[in-house]
Design an enzyme around this catalytic site. Structure first.
Site, PDB file in Angstrom:
ATOM      1  N   ASN A  71       7.301   1.491   5.653  1.00 55.10           N
ATOM      2  CA  ASN A  71       6.347   0.699   6.454  1.00 55.10           C
ATOM      3  C   ASN A  71       6.881  -0.710   6.678  1.00 55.10           C
ATOM      4  OD1 ASN A  71       3.609   2.046   7.140  1.00 55.10           O
ATOM      5  ND2 ASN A  71       4.111   2.801   5.101  1.00 55.10           N
ATOM      6  N   LEU A 102      -4.063  -6.190  -7.268  1.00 59.86           N
ATOM      7  CA  LEU A 102      -4.062  -7.661  -7.389  1.00 59.86           C
ATOM      8  C   LEU A 102      -5.347  -8.129  -8.070  1.00 59.86           C
ATOM      9  CD1 LEU A 102      -2.756  -8.320  -3.769  1.00 59.86           C
ATOM     10  CD2 LEU A 102      -1.491  -8.837  -5.880  1.00 59.86           C
ATOM     11  N   MET A 146       2.238  -0.892  -5.386  1.00 55.28           N
ATOM     12  CA  MET A 146       1.536  -0.058  -6.348  1.00 55.28           C
ATOM     13  C   MET A 146       0.982  -0.855  -7.531  1.00 55.28           C
ATOM     14  SD  MET A 146       1.741   2.629  -4.703  1.00 55.28           S
ATOM     15  CE  MET A 146       1.176   3.921  -5.777  1.00 55.28           C
ATOM     16  N   HIS A 169      -3.471   2.649   3.653  1.00 59.00           N
ATOM     17  CA  HIS A 169      -3.774   3.716   2.698  1.00 59.00           C
ATOM     18  C   HIS A 169      -3.656   5.064   3.423  1.00 59.00           C
ATOM     19  CE1 HIS A 169      -5.447   5.477  -0.902  1.00 59.00           C
ATOM     20  NE2 HIS A 169      -6.172   6.243  -0.107  1.00 59.00           N
ATOM     21  N   ASP A 222      -9.055   0.009  -2.446  1.00 64.42           N
ATOM     22  CA  ASP A 222      -9.077   0.724  -1.159  1.00 64.42           C
ATOM     23  C   ASP A 222     -10.455   0.644  -0.493  1.00 64.42           C
ATOM     24  OD1 ASP A 222      -6.427   1.484  -1.646  1.00 64.42           O
ATOM     25  OD2 ASP A 222      -7.045   3.315  -2.678  1.00 64.42           O
ATOM     26  N   GLU A 245     -12.142  -7.015  -3.350  1.00 65.05           N
ATOM     27  CA  GLU A 245     -11.928  -6.938  -4.801  1.00 65.05           C
ATOM     28  C   GLU A 245     -12.003  -5.507  -5.360  1.00 65.05           C
ATOM     29  OE1 GLU A 245     -14.519  -9.937  -6.409  1.00 65.05           O
ATOM     30  OE2 GLU A 245     -13.596 -11.445  -5.119  1.00 65.05           O
ATOM     31  N   GLY A 277       9.618   1.402   1.137  1.00 68.78           N
ATOM     32  CA  GLY A 277       9.546   0.351   2.155  1.00 68.78           C
ATOM     33  C   GLY A 277       9.721   0.812   3.593  1.00 68.78           C
TER      34      GLY A 277
END
Ligand code: GRF
Length: 187
Positions: free
Chosen positions: A16, A91, A88, A107, A143, A140, A14
């Protein structure tokens, strides 16, 4: 200025998250961090939510349950922006469609190069001279969404994966907040 409501999804350290929270304390920053969600019970980054008294949820459950509970919370808190920061898990298409254009990710490579995991090792193995990080909208595919902002880092001859990660992450902390400003057209 009316700030937008943001939720940060994490799975790990965490760092970021910490830098986004710090920047969000600025009156002129376009978002407030209203919620932090971790899908890992042992994510140490949760300490930053606690430190800054931000509501947090630990949803260490399967993806289906995670998304049902998260969706409910996000709607309840009128969240406008979801920032994935070391989250990680991939979704579901359904979830992404539901928050179309409202999910962003960071990323550790100059996308479209080096999608996926182990980016630093792959960058070193390929003897790249330049790498960096990308903040992008989530679509969808992994990256893959439209890039918002990239930051570059020189790869030095004696860099190892650890050193490179440190250098890239230093740029990530600036990149994420700059990208959030950019999303809302703040200079
Ligand atoms: C960052 O390097 C980010 O690019 C990647 O995961 C890492 C998360 O680090 N997606 P942290 O949890 O923010 O410390």
């Amino acid at each position: 200025m009316v700030k937008k409501n943001a939720c940060i999804f994490i799975s790990g350290t965490g760092t970021n998250l910490k830098s986004i929270i710090r920047n969000s304390r600025d009156y002129n920053f376009p978002i407030n961090v209203n919620l932090v969600i971790s899908n890992k019970r042992n994510a140490t980054g949760i300490c930053f939510a606690k430190k800054f008294s931000i509501p947090h949820l630990i949803l260490d459950v399967n993806k289906k349950k995670f998304e049902i509970i998260a969706r409910k919370e996000l709607h309840k808190r009128k969240i406008n922006l979801i920032c994935l920061a070391g989250f990680m898990s991939i979704l579901s298409k359904n979830f992404i469609r539901n928050f179309n254009g409202q999910i962003i990710n960071i990323h550790p490579s100059l996308l479209p190069k080096y999608k996926g995991l182990n980016t630093f090792k792959r960058v070193l193995d390929a003897k790249e001279k330049i790498t960096g990080c990308t903040v992008h909208f989530v679509d969808e595919k992994l990256d893959n969404g439209r890039a918002i902002l990239k930051k570059r880092v020189w790869v030095k001859k004696n860099d190892n994966a650890k050193k490179l990660k440190q250098k890239v992450q230093t740029e990530e902390y600036k990149a994420y907040s700059e990208a959030i400003r950019k999303v809302y057209n703040f200079s």
